[in-house]
Design an enzyme around this catalytic site. Sequence first.
Site, PDB file in Angstrom:
ATOM      1  N   ASN A 107     -84.957 -45.413  -4.026  1.00 60.03           N
ATOM      2  CA  ASN A 107     -83.543 -45.893  -3.699  1.00 60.03           C
ATOM      3  C   ASN A 107     -83.161 -46.786  -2.803  1.00 60.03           C
ATOM      4  OD1 ASN A 107     -80.722 -45.619  -3.551  1.00 60.03           O
ATOM      5  ND2 ASN A 107     -80.539 -43.371  -3.665  1.00 60.03           N
ATOM      6  N   LYS A 124     -84.517 -45.888   0.690  1.00 56.79           N
ATOM      7  CA  LYS A 124     -83.798 -44.514   1.522  1.00 56.79           C
ATOM      8  C   LYS A 124     -84.821 -43.427   1.818  1.00 56.79           C
ATOM      9  CE  LYS A 124     -80.027 -41.402   0.122  1.00 56.79           C
ATOM     10  NZ  LYS A 124     -79.187 -40.888  -0.998  1.00 56.79           N
TER      11      LYS A 124
HETATM   12  N1  CDT Z   1     -76.136 -39.833  -2.215  1.00 56.83           N
HETATM   13  C1  CDT Z   1     -76.158 -39.001  -1.219  1.00 56.83           C
HETATM   14  O1  CDT Z   1     -77.172 -39.285  -0.504  1.00 56.83           O
HETATM   15  N2  CDT Z   1     -75.228 -38.026  -1.287  1.00 56.83           N
HETATM   16  C2  CDT Z   1     -75.349 -37.103  -0.370  1.00 56.83           C
HETATM   17  C3  CDT Z   1     -74.736 -35.969  -1.102  1.00 56.83           C
HETATM   18  C4  CDT Z   1     -75.359 -34.790  -0.453  1.00 56.83           C
HETATM   19  S1  CDT Z   1     -74.872 -33.161  -1.284  1.00 56.83           S
HETATM   20  C5  CDT Z   1     -76.423 -32.749  -2.181  1.00 56.83           C
HETATM   21  C6  CDT Z   1     -74.637 -37.490   0.853  1.00 56.83           C
HETATM   22  O2  CDT Z   1     -75.015 -36.986   2.047  1.00 56.83           O
HETATM   23  O3  CDT Z   1     -73.316 -37.919   1.002  1.00 56.83           O
END
Ligand code: CDT
Length: 312
Positions: A107, A124
């Site tokens: 990512n 990421k």
């Molecule tokens: N994309 C991403 O990292 N979203 C997370 C959701 C976590 S809920 C499983 C965030 O920290 O916003």
Amino acid sequence: MPRLLTVAAAQLGPIQKAEDRPAVVARMIALMRAAKARGADFIVYPELALTTFFPRWYYEDRAEAERWFERRMPGPQTQPLFDTARELGMAMSFGYAELTPEGRRFNTSILVDRSGAIVGKYRKVHLPGHAEHDPTRAHQHLEKRYFEPGDLGFPVWEFEGGLVGMAICNDRRWPETYRVMGLQGVEMVVLGYNTPTANGHSRAETLEDRMFHNRLSVQAGAYQNSTWVVAVAKAGIEDGHHLFGGTLIAGPDGKIVGELDHEEDGLLVHACDLDATRFGKETMFNFAAHRRVEHYGLITQRAGVGAPLGRR
Ligand code: CDT
């Protein structure tokens, strides 16, 4: 003369599964032209900007998810974005799913300079969610299925007259993300996110709670490292699944200088004075003067919680 970097946080509204790359790239280009007209030098788009937030979908065979990945950057469908950036003299950052020639999946976000050259890449590090289908969850969040944790650390680049670093979504909730860049003198962190309104678990968290934690994470990272943070949402309802908006820019004193209040494509433009980071870096958060690294060993020795160190 202040060192100004005029940044456009380019929020994207929802991208449905059926929406193809050229349609999304056209939306991104429209935002870029509007950002230029408003004086921006640098446009920042969200995490996985080119597609729907596909990690919500379970594919038993991971190869079926390959349609969401980019094998080349720029590739034939993303080249127009780079061409427009060069034409307008606009630096940019955006996220996408990266499939390397060796078959590795990340990512990823990139920093692209005004000539259209990729000068920085970040993968990421903090991947939320789970790797297998979880029937107890109302919503799947399968980043651990489709991506490896990033292998590039948290570098900071000399970029557009300042020191700029990247993070992606869940990274914004971890203080280590900002501090590792803070220790490189970062002056602006740019990050994109796709955050579901529902957390997938039964524990009730309101939208207000989740927006509060979004602001709290970004503002704390900005203040404690005396840096600008530009946090950009992909928002709205994607094939029935809601992602919240709340695109915002926080200044080096931790205060929010602007925030979007809708879930569509839109811009938040701010002239960021990079020299405004000096005061915090030289006083309260003068790291060299005040940090006591001899007491921080657990930060790198332990991932999870272990035995307490207190003695009687
Ligand atoms: N994309 C991403 O990292 N979203 C997370 C959701 C976590 S809920 C499983 C965030 O920290 O916003």
